[in-house]
Design a protein around this motif. Structure first.
Motif, PDB file in Angstrom:
ATOM      1  N   ARG A 191       0.821  -1.217   0.000  1.00  0.00           N
ATOM      2  CA  ARG A 191       0.000   0.000   0.000  1.00  0.00           C
ATOM      3  C   ARG A 191       0.850   1.260   0.000  1.00  0.00           C
ATOM      4  N   PHE A 192       2.099   1.123   0.392  1.00  0.00           N
ATOM      5  CA  PHE A 192       3.031   2.253   0.394  1.00  0.00           C
ATOM      6  C   PHE A 192       4.440   1.679   0.383  1.00  0.00           C
ATOM      7  N   ILE A 193       5.436   2.520   0.137  1.00  0.00           N
ATOM      8  CA  ILE A 193       6.827   2.074   0.076  1.00  0.00           C
ATOM      9  C   ILE A 193       7.459   2.142   1.467  1.00  0.00           C
ATOM     10  N   TYR A 194       8.063   1.051   1.890  1.00  0.00           N
ATOM     11  CA  TYR A 194       8.667   0.997   3.235  1.00  0.00           C
ATOM     12  C   TYR A 194       9.786  -0.031   3.253  1.00  0.00           C
ATOM     13  N   SER A 195      10.752   0.168   4.146  1.00  0.00           N
ATOM     14  CA  SER A 195      11.755  -0.851   4.460  1.00  0.00           C
ATOM     15  C   SER A 195      11.708  -1.060   5.969  1.00  0.00           C
ATOM     16  N   TYR A 196      12.655  -1.809   6.495  1.00  0.00           N
ATOM     17  CA  TYR A 196      12.715  -2.016   7.947  1.00  0.00           C
ATOM     18  C   TYR A 196      13.613  -0.982   8.635  1.00  0.00           C
ATOM     19  N   ASP A 197      14.114  -0.026   7.854  1.00  0.00           N
ATOM     20  CA  ASP A 197      14.984   1.000   8.449  1.00  0.00           C
ATOM     21  C   ASP A 197      14.884   2.284   7.618  1.00  0.00           C
ATOM     22  N   ASP A 198      13.686   2.858   7.602  1.00  0.00           N
ATOM     23  CA  ASP A 198      13.463   4.096   6.848  1.00  0.00           C
ATOM     24  C   ASP A 198      13.906   5.302   7.669  1.00  0.00           C
ATOM     25  N   LEU A 199      14.596   6.231   7.012  1.00  0.00           N
ATOM     26  CA  LEU A 199      15.165   7.396   7.692  1.00  0.00           C
ATOM     27  C   LEU A 199      14.835   8.677   6.938  1.00  0.00           C
ATOM     28  N   PRO A 200      14.827   9.812   7.631  1.00  0.00           N
ATOM     29  CA  PRO A 200      14.710  11.104   6.935  1.00  0.00           C
ATOM     30  C   PRO A 200      15.883  11.291   5.979  1.00  0.00           C
ATOM     31  N   GLU A 201      15.661  12.048   4.930  1.00  0.00           N
ATOM     32  CA  GLU A 201      16.689  12.273   3.921  1.00  0.00           C
ATOM     33  C   GLU A 201      17.964  12.830   4.560  1.00  0.00           C
ATOM     34  N   GLY A 202      19.091  12.261   4.174  1.00  0.00           N
ATOM     35  CA  GLY A 202      20.375  12.732   4.674  1.00  0.00           C
ATOM     36  C   GLY A 202      20.885  11.970   5.882  1.00  0.00           C
ATOM     37  N   GLU A 203      20.013  11.125   6.510  1.00  0.00           N
ATOM     38  CA  GLU A 203      20.438  10.363   7.690  1.00  0.00           C
ATOM     39  C   GLU A 203      20.826   8.935   7.299  1.00  0.00           C
ATOM     40  N   THR A 204      21.714   8.339   8.091  1.00  0.00           N
ATOM     41  CA  THR A 204      22.123   6.953   7.868  1.00  0.00           C
ATOM     42  C   THR A 204      22.088   6.200   9.199  1.00  0.00           C
ATOM     43  N   ASP A 205      22.090   4.873   9.113  1.00  0.00           N
ATOM     44  CA  ASP A 205      22.013   4.046  10.319  1.00  0.00           C
ATOM     45  C   ASP A 205      22.788   2.746  10.110  1.00  0.00           C
ATOM     46  N   PRO A 206      24.101   2.831   9.894  1.00  0.00           N
ATOM     47  CA  PRO A 206      24.879   1.625   9.606  1.00  0.00           C
ATOM     48  C   PRO A 206      24.881   0.617  10.751  1.00  0.00           C
ATOM     49  N   GLU A 207      24.605   1.056  11.962  1.00  0.00           N
ATOM     50  CA  GLU A 207      24.578   0.143  13.113  1.00  0.00           C
ATOM     51  C   GLU A 207      23.209  -0.515  13.306  1.00  0.00           C
ATOM     52  N   MET A 208      22.243  -0.211  12.426  1.00  0.00           N
ATOM     53  CA  MET A 208      20.891  -0.783  12.482  1.00  0.00           C
ATOM     54  C   MET A 208      20.172  -0.474  13.804  1.00  0.00           C
ATOM     55  N   GLN A 209      20.465   0.694  14.379  1.00  0.00           N
ATOM     56  CA  GLN A 209      19.845   1.037  15.665  1.00  0.00           C
ATOM     57  C   GLN A 209      18.359   1.344  15.531  1.00  0.00           C
ATOM     58  N   ARG A 210      17.928   1.719  14.321  1.00  0.00           N
ATOM     59  CA  ARG A 210      16.515   2.039  14.130  1.00  0.00           C
ATOM     60  C   ARG A 210      15.797   0.972  13.306  1.00  0.00           C
ATOM     61  N   PHE A 211      16.433  -0.174  13.153  1.00  0.00           N
ATOM     62  CA  PHE A 211      15.807  -1.295  12.454  1.00  0.00           C
ATOM     63  C   PHE A 211      14.553  -1.743  13.211  1.00  0.00           C
ATOM     64  N   SER A 212      13.468  -2.012  12.478  1.00  0.00           N
ATOM     65  CA  SER A 212      12.234  -2.479  13.113  1.00  0.00           C
ATOM     66  C   SER A 212      11.370  -3.226  12.105  1.00  0.00           C
ATOM     67  N   ILE A 213      10.792  -4.347  12.545  1.00  0.00           N
ATOM     68  CA  ILE A 213       9.824  -5.070  11.711  1.00  0.00           C
ATOM     69  C   ILE A 213       8.402  -4.732  12.150  1.00  0.00           C
ATOM     70  N   ARG A 214       8.222  -3.566  12.743  1.00  0.00           N
ATOM     71  CA  ARG A 214       6.903  -3.165  13.253  1.00  0.00           C
ATOM     72  C   ARG A 214       5.828  -3.280  12.163  1.00  0.00           C
ATOM     73  N   HIS A 215       6.181  -2.911  10.928  1.00  0.00           N
ATOM     74  CA  HIS A 215       5.204  -3.013   9.845  1.00  0.00           C
ATOM     75  C   HIS A 215       4.642  -4.431   9.742  1.00  0.00           C
ATOM     76  N   ASP A 216       5.504  -5.436   9.798  1.00  0.00           N
ATOM     77  CA  ASP A 216       5.071  -6.821   9.620  1.00  0.00           C
ATOM     78  C   ASP A 216       4.262  -7.334  10.809  1.00  0.00           C
ATOM     79  N   GLU A 217       4.438  -6.701  11.953  1.00  0.00           N
ATOM     80  CA  GLU A 217       3.733  -7.154  13.159  1.00  0.00           C
ATOM     81  C   GLU A 217       2.232  -6.882  13.085  1.00  0.00           C
TER      82      GLU A 217
END
Length: 449
Positions: free
Chosen positions: A101-127
């Motif tokens: 229904r919309f575009i999403y990943s498990y670690d979506d961030l505002p433009e310009g931000e990165t998260d190489p340590e996966m600190q904001r990773f979440s499968i909340r969508h799938d839950e």
């Protein structure tokens, strides 16, 4: 007297109907047209099973649009082995595909931000919808195997800065490997074991209107060998890695990956939108120790209903199994009356789901794909081993398996334009004959005490 379990499809209003042996017997005056000989002394792959995908769209329709009573009935019909067709393989997108229904990943961030340590990773969508349905399916059929495939890495990892287009930046290979680790471990926290992942869905196709990501054979080799497999090993994960996940017309891709990274790859995943199923055997012969899986094939409006569409699934399904595949997975488990929902900007969808959930009326309809899958999944059970089946007429397509209860499962399809009398022969059992109509399918299970 043995009691054969028979299911027959001969037309749009006569799909997967339980029959008796007498109902399909030819007249004495009808000449024999073909013999199918089964040979248990020759054996091939063990079957994991048959299934489809709980895309975001399919999961939403089943979990939110259907009533609880409808959903419960549907899930039993899909996954129950007694009252249903016993599906046992589910291959789900890791993040959005075209059917979301919309575009999403498990670690979506505002433009310009990165998260190489996966600190904001979440499968909340799938839950919300996917995971509850997976748990319900597993409760009905504990032998289900789960596969995961991403359509794209999170946009911040890519050259395009978006889940649409581009490729994975080299500096994020390690982060993306950890993205897979987090996916497998997060699902495990819900009691869901991921049997296998593919590094990228359709890596040679980069759509401009839905998530996708270029990953050449060289890129995939590097990613799997130097990042993904080591990341799994470091965390003690047994999840298998399947290369490629694309069409039969480019066997050079998985051959290249296996040649350079065989130790890191457990098998190959295939789709049917180009080429021939024999590509599966070509790669299997080069690397006999690797698994073969068929992970996506969709029907749709490009093949007219009814006869060509049903025939295509039966004909191609038999060929997929005859070419060593351990699984046969179609695409969306459910779509709506508009063949959606699809991601914004996708345009007109022509794909067909296993079932149709009408969002306006909330009616549920089982499509021809449900009944075609049933022809395989009801008689060929998980861990059944394929045995030799050879017909002496080209129009009669056949595949056979020995189930773990020692019963013999056979799927026959008369691909000809006229009815045929077919004899089935298996050493040590009484032979039998059937009259198969043009473009008709017969599945049978031969019990043995």
């Amino acid at each position: 007297m043995r009691e054969l379990e028979l299911y027959y499809s001969s037309g749009e209003s006569d799909l997967f109907v339980r029959k008796t042996e007498e109902q399909l017997q030819p007249l004495d005056s009808e000449a024999l047209d073909a013999v199918v000989r089964l040979d248990e002394t020759v054996s091939y792959q063990a079957m994991d099973g048959f299934g489809a995908s709980f895309t975001d769209s399919a999961a939403y329709l089943i979990h939110q649009v259907l009533s609880e009573e409808q959903r419960s009935s549907l899930m039993k019909n899909l996954f129950g082995s007694e009252e249903g067709i016993g599906l046992s393989v589910l291959r789900n997108p890791m993040g959005a595909s075209d059917y979301a229904r919309f575009i999403y990943s498990y670690d979506d961030l505002p433009e310009g931000e990165t998260d190489p340590e996966m600190q904001r990773f979440s499968i909340r969508h799938d839950e919300a919808d996917v995971i509850p349905l997976l748990k319900e399916a597993l409760a009905l059929n504990p032998s289900i195997k789960l596969f995961g495939s991403p359509w794209s890495a999170p946009g911040w990892m890519k050259t395009s800065g978006s889940m649409i287009g581009g490729e994975l930046k080299k500096e994020y290979y390690e982060a993306y490997a950890n993205y897979f680790v987090r996916y497998v471990e997060s699902y495990a926290e819900h009691g869901l074991s991921i049997y296998a992942v593919t590094p990228q869905n359709e890596p040679l196709y980069v759509p401009g209107h839905y998530p996708g990501m270029l990953m050449t054979a060289e890129m995939q080799t590097d990613f799997v060998k130097n990042y993904l497999k080591p990341a799994f090993a470091k965390r003690g994960l047994s999840t298998k890695i399947l290369a490629y996940d694309h069409n039969w017309d480019r066997p050079d891709y998985p051959l290249s990956v296996l040649k350079e990274a065989a130790e890191a790859v457990d098998g190959v995943a295939w789709h049917w939108y180009g080429g021939e199923a024999s590509a599966q055997s070509q790669v299997k012969e080069a690397f006999p120790g690797k698994e073969v899986h068929f992970t996506e094939g969709s029907g749709g409006e490009w093949i007219p209903a009814f006869e060509p569409a049903f025939s295509n699934v039966m004909r191609t399904g038999i060929e997929i199994l005859r070419n060593h595949s351990q699984s046969l997975v179609l695409w969306n488990m459910a779509l709506d009356e508009q063949n959606g929902p699809t991601v914004p900007g996708f345009g007109r969808s022509t794909c067909r789901g296993i079932v149709t959930v009408n969002q306006q009326t909330r009616e549920l309809e089982y499509t021809l794909d449900y009944y075609a899958l049933a022809h395989f999944s009801v008689v060929i059970r998980p861990q059944a081993v394929r045995i030799a089946a050879e017909a002496d007429a080209a129009a009669i397509r056949s595949v056979a398996f020995r189930n773990t209860d020692d019963s013999i499962a056979v799927v026959l399809f008369n691909d000809g334009e006229e009815a045929r009398t077919v004899a089935l022969e298996l050493r040590g059992t009484e032979g039998t004959r059937f009259r198969l109509g043009a473009k008709s399918a017969l599945s049978l299970r031969i019990p043995r005490a």
